[in-house]
Scaffold this active site. Sequence first.
Site, PDB file in Angstrom:
ATOM      1  N   CYS A   7      67.665  31.549  81.339  1.00 55.26           N
ATOM      2  CA  CYS A   7      68.634  32.644  81.356  1.00 55.26           C
ATOM      3  C   CYS A   7      70.014  32.051  81.639  1.00 55.26           C
ATOM      4  CB  CYS A   7      68.250  33.727  82.364  1.00 55.26           C
ATOM      5  SG  CYS A   7      68.358  33.267  84.108  1.00 55.26           S
ATOM      6  N   ASN A  10      69.933  31.201  86.101  1.00 56.56           N
ATOM      7  CA  ASN A  10      68.657  30.788  86.679  1.00 56.56           C
ATOM      8  C   ASN A  10      68.475  31.316  88.104  1.00 56.56           C
ATOM      9  OD1 ASN A  10      66.908  27.692  87.436  1.00 56.56           O
ATOM     10  ND2 ASN A  10      66.081  29.518  86.485  1.00 56.56           N
ATOM     11  N   CYS A  12      67.865  35.085  88.394  1.00 51.41           N
ATOM     12  CA  CYS A  12      67.214  36.401  88.282  1.00 51.41           C
ATOM     13  C   CYS A  12      66.083  36.376  87.260  1.00 51.41           C
ATOM     14  CB  CYS A  12      68.215  37.492  87.913  1.00 51.41           C
ATOM     15  SG  CYS A  12      69.351  37.975  89.228  1.00 51.41           S
ATOM     16  N   ARG A  13      66.441  36.433  85.984  1.00 49.87           N
ATOM     17  CA  ARG A  13      65.445  36.631  84.935  1.00 49.87           C
ATOM     18  C   ARG A  13      64.504  35.456  84.741  1.00 49.87           C
ATOM     19  NH1 ARG A  13      69.538  38.044  80.267  1.00 49.87           N
ATOM     20  NH2 ARG A  13      70.659  36.408  81.399  1.00 49.87           N
ATOM     21  N   SER A  14      65.045  34.266  84.574  1.00 51.43           N
ATOM     22  CA  SER A  14      64.158  33.132  84.285  1.00 51.43           C
ATOM     23  C   SER A  14      63.276  32.738  85.472  1.00 51.43           C
ATOM     24  CB  SER A  14      64.923  31.940  83.715  1.00 51.43           C
ATOM     25  OG  SER A  14      65.927  31.489  84.577  1.00 51.43           O
ATOM     26  N   ASP A 117      70.221  41.673  82.159  1.00 49.09           N
ATOM     27  CA  ASP A 117      70.488  40.859  83.349  1.00 49.09           C
ATOM     28  C   ASP A 117      70.685  41.778  84.556  1.00 49.09           C
ATOM     29  OD1 ASP A 117      71.314  39.091  85.285  1.00 49.09           O
ATOM     30  OD2 ASP A 117      72.662  37.996  83.953  1.00 49.09           O
TER      31      ASP A 117
END
Length: 144
Positions: A7, A10, A12-14, A117
């Site tokens: 993401c 690095n 939150c999402r990934s 995000d």
Amino acid sequence: MNVLFVCLGNICRSPLAEAAFRQQCPDISCDSAGTSDWHVGEPPYAPMQTAARARGLDLSDLRARQFTRDDFTRFTHIFAMDENNLMQIEALRPAGNTTPVRLFAPYARDGLTDVPDPYYTRDFEEVLDLVDRAVRSLAIAMRA
């Protein structure tokens, strides 16, 4: 087989996708990275950790790192959280490298191309639901 989730920062999402994938596929190596260097060495965003912990996912041991050209040879599958990340990843692709880079959200099978995000949207629950659906589908695809 090695899987990388990418993401922007690095945080939150990934890392969420990494933790969820580890839970679903403990026998498949995975990691996460960001296309930016803004948060290198930092733990995932605290509100993301809190939301993930409520769903049984522990992100506390993860630390942000930046995506590098070496990731194309270290990983067999790379998944981008949005189209912008995909373009940034592809811009670093070494000549002749054929490692597949795909968008992650389509694995949720709900018509989305990007994982929103939550750092900006503040909707951590939406992202948790989307990542859960995508990881379950990806786990089936990886084992096929």
